[in-house]
Design an enzyme around this catalytic site. Structure first.
Site, PDB file in Angstrom:
ATOM      1  CG  ASP A 161      -1.740  -1.280   1.314  1.00 25.50           C
ATOM      2  OD1 ASP A 161      -2.273  -1.724   0.281  1.00 25.50           O
ATOM      3  OD2 ASP A 161      -1.796  -1.861   2.408  1.00 25.50           O
ATOM      4  CE  LYS A 220       3.184  -2.724  -4.417  1.00 30.05           C
ATOM      5  NZ  LYS A 220       2.867  -2.400  -3.033  1.00 30.05           N
ATOM      6  N   GLY A 233      -4.066  -4.753  -4.173  1.00 27.16           N
ATOM      7  CA  GLY A 233      -5.036  -3.769  -4.612  1.00 27.16           C
ATOM      8  C   GLY A 233      -4.292  -2.551  -5.122  1.00 27.16           C
ATOM      9  CG  HIS A 234      -1.753  -2.461  -7.698  1.00 27.50           C
ATOM     10  ND1 HIS A 234      -1.079  -3.309  -8.527  1.00 27.50           N
ATOM     11  CD2 HIS A 234      -1.181  -2.617  -6.479  1.00 27.50           C
ATOM     12  CE1 HIS A 234      -0.136  -3.950  -7.851  1.00 27.50           C
ATOM     13  NE2 HIS A 234      -0.183  -3.555  -6.598  1.00 27.50           N
ATOM     14  NE  ARG A 263       6.972 -31.980  -4.881  1.00 26.25           N
ATOM     15  CZ  ARG A 263       7.984 -32.512  -4.205  1.00 26.25           C
ATOM     16  NH1 ARG A 263       9.133 -32.715  -4.791  1.00 26.25           N
ATOM     17  NH2 ARG A 263       7.849 -32.846  -2.946  1.00 26.25           N
ATOM     18  CD  GLN A 285       0.889  -9.089  -2.158  1.00 29.54           C
ATOM     19  OE1 GLN A 285       1.714  -9.713  -2.799  1.00 29.54           O
ATOM     20  NE2 GLN A 285      -0.345  -8.959  -2.551  1.00 29.54           N
TER      21      GLN A 285
HETATM   22  P1  IMP Z   1      -2.485 -13.038   2.250  1.00 25.51           P
HETATM   23  O1  IMP Z   1      -1.560 -12.494   1.240  1.00 25.51           O
HETATM   24  O2  IMP Z   1      -3.952 -12.867   1.877  1.00 25.51           O
HETATM   25  O3  IMP Z   1      -2.174 -14.456   2.632  1.00 25.51           O
HETATM   26  O4  IMP Z   1      -2.325 -12.173   3.599  1.00 25.51           O
HETATM   27  C1  IMP Z   1      -1.135 -12.230   4.368  1.00 25.51           C
HETATM   28  C2  IMP Z   1      -0.769 -10.859   4.899  1.00 25.51           C
HETATM   29  O5  IMP Z   1      -0.388 -10.019   3.829  1.00 25.51           O
HETATM   30  C3  IMP Z   1      -1.902 -10.118   5.621  1.00 25.51           C
HETATM   31  O6  IMP Z   1      -1.342  -9.365   6.675  1.00 25.51           O
HETATM   32  C4  IMP Z   1      -2.456  -9.200   4.559  1.00 25.51           C
HETATM   33  O7  IMP Z   1      -3.086  -8.066   5.117  1.00 25.51           O
HETATM   34  C5  IMP Z   1      -1.163  -8.821   3.840  1.00 25.51           C
HETATM   35  N1  IMP Z   1      -1.379  -8.405   2.455  1.00 25.51           N
HETATM   36  C6  IMP Z   1      -1.617  -9.186   1.388  1.00 25.51           C
HETATM   37  N2  IMP Z   1      -1.726  -8.451   0.283  1.00 25.51           N
HETATM   38  C7  IMP Z   1      -1.555  -7.167   0.636  1.00 25.51           C
HETATM   39  C8  IMP Z   1      -1.518  -5.935  -0.098  1.00 25.51           C
HETATM   40  O8  IMP Z   1      -1.660  -5.871  -1.313  1.00 25.51           O
HETATM   41  N3  IMP Z   1      -1.293  -4.815   0.645  1.00 25.51           N
HETATM   42  C9  IMP Z   1      -1.083  -4.859   1.977  1.00 25.51           C
HETATM   43  N4  IMP Z   1      -1.098  -5.977   2.698  1.00 25.51           N
HETATM   44  C10 IMP Z   1      -1.325  -7.138   2.027  1.00 25.51           C
END
Ligand code: IMP
Length: 403
Positions: A13, A16, A40-41, A143, A220
């Site tokens: 967040d 990007k 989320g972009h 796998r 992320q």
């Molecule tokens: P997952 O990726 O859904 O397994 O979530 C694992 C962790 O990554 C959690 O803390 C989510 O809030 C965080 N997370 C996953 N995708 C994003 C993103 O795009 N932005 C911010 N945090 C993310």
């Protein structure tokens, strides 16, 4: 030829999407290399806001090709939903999108497992986005994933792959997965996504031979990397720049530049440690001014001061060649701004004037210039771009991040 990777240096967040959008003007092809629709972009062009989770942000520039690389985990239903949404906004996608033929698919049983586990974990939950990302990556390394390329094969093959996956998944559940129903679902969605499935690594190598520029869009942030992040409170993919090679088939020595998108303060969604988190009115102020709500889940983001030790480390891990500092305008109304420098908090005088929409470095207040300079010193990387608002135009360009 210049190949640029855009990564987040904090917990995601960082903004990007905006920079991938701006920089995609320069690139021929924009490539996603990890994560899935947990990302989320948000991209704002004029009065239109595009919210993307899976499609590379370059999709909104009509003459660009976008690629979803093998390092991603792909929910094909979500992809089709997003394609339909973006097409309904007047953007053509046909012939511009390619999906690698070796991408693990996210199916309903992955989503169910993700949600079940989070619910059962109680206080120990990770705070995932509930999209099935973790279970899908588990199946990849286990796998037993069904991959995009499997959809190109006959029914017998797909059925056999599904049975292997379900042998594992049925042991983890209270009731078995309906195999026939799942098979039919897969067959249905296959018809829609097959036209996009290609050996994209070959396409990317052709681009390199033609000296074309590529932009790799990270999702992320680096502190959510499964190896380098705040484990176990991380996502299930490698989010750092090295993954751009593994997740696409472009050799690592062809990736020349790394832009580290860095928020001028810190935010985090989900559980896990956050050194500089603020629980007071300043934290609330940052959340309000920065509109810190998740694009994907709508969850409120935790807010805190800039942690220079975090960003210094992630810049080293990524090989960041330049920083894009975002949301500097969110700090406009603060009398004092703090930075955690590893030993303690240092206090910086706020500028108490608006930086929103500025496009020239010389127009920044002196205190803001000093704050940015101090970040550069502590982190050890130059700031090459500064974002002063959500629009493409709200940008101060100091250097070309492709060079
Ligand atoms: P997952 O990726 O859904 O397994 O979530 C694992 C962790 O990554 C959690 O803390 C989510 O809030 C965080 N997370 C996953 N995708 C994003 C993103 O795009 N932005 C911010 N945090 C993310």
């Amino acid at each position: 030829m210049a190949n640029l990777v855009v990564v987040g240096t904090q917990w995601g967040d960082e903004g990007k999407g905006k920079f991938v959008d701006i920089l995609s003007e320069r690139a021929d092809t924009i490539v996603r290399f990890q994560g899935g629709h947990n990302a989320g972009h948000t991209i704002k062009v004029g009065s239109t806001t595009y919210k993307l989770s899976l499609l590379p942000s370059g999709i909104i520039r009509e003459n660009k090709t976008v690629v979803i690389g093998n390092g991603v985990v792909l929910d094909p239903w979500k992809l089709m939903e997003e394609i339909r949404l973006i097409e309904s906004m007047g953007i053509k996608i046909k012939d511009r999108l390619m999906i690698a033929d070796n991408i693990p698919l996210i199916l309903q049983y992955h989503r169910e497992l993700d949600l079940d586990r989070e619910q059962e974990a109680g206080e120990d939950k990770i705070g995932t986005t509930g999209r099935g990302i973790g279970p899908a990556y588990e199946d990849k390394v286990g796998r037993r994933a069904i991959r995009s390329g499997d959809l190109l094969k006959d029914d017998e093959h797909i059925r056999a792959r599904l049975q292997i996956a379900l042998k594992h998944h049925n042991k983890l559940r209270n009731y078995p997965v309906n195999e026939n129903w799942t098979f039919e679902q897969i067959k249905d969605i296959a018809k829609e996504i097959i036209p996009y499935i290609k050996p994209v690594w070959k396409h990317l190598h052709t681009l390199m031979e033609e000296n074309k520029d590529m932009l790799f869009e990270g999702a992320q942030g680096s502190s959510l990397d499964v190896d380098w992040g705040t484990y176990p409170f991380v996502t299930s993919s490698n989010t750092i720049a090295g993954m751009a090679s593994i997740g696409t088939g472009v050799p690592h020595n062809k990736i020349t530049n790394v832009l580290g998108i860095t928020k001028a303060y810190t935010t985090r969604v989900g559980e896990g440690p956050m050194k500089t988190e603020l629980f007071d009115d300043i934290g609330k102020h940052l959340a309000d001014m920065g509109k810190e709500k998740g694009t994907v889940t709508g969850r409120g983001r935790r807010c805190g001061w800039f942690d220079a030790t975090q960003v210094r480390k992630t810049c080293m891990l990524n090989g960041v060649t330049g920083i894009a500092l975002t949301k500097i305008d969110v700090l406009d109304e603060l009398e004092t701004i703090k930075i955690y420098n590893g030993e303690g908090y240092e206090e910086h005088k706020g500028w108490l004037s608006s930086t929103a929409g500025l496009t020239q470095h010389e127009d920044l207040p002196n205190e803001a210039k000093a704050y940015i300079k101090r970040i550069e010193e502590l982190v050890g990387v130059e700031v090459v771009l500064i974002s002063t608002g959500p629009d493409r135009e709200d940008t101060i360009t100091l250097k070309d991040p492709f060079n």
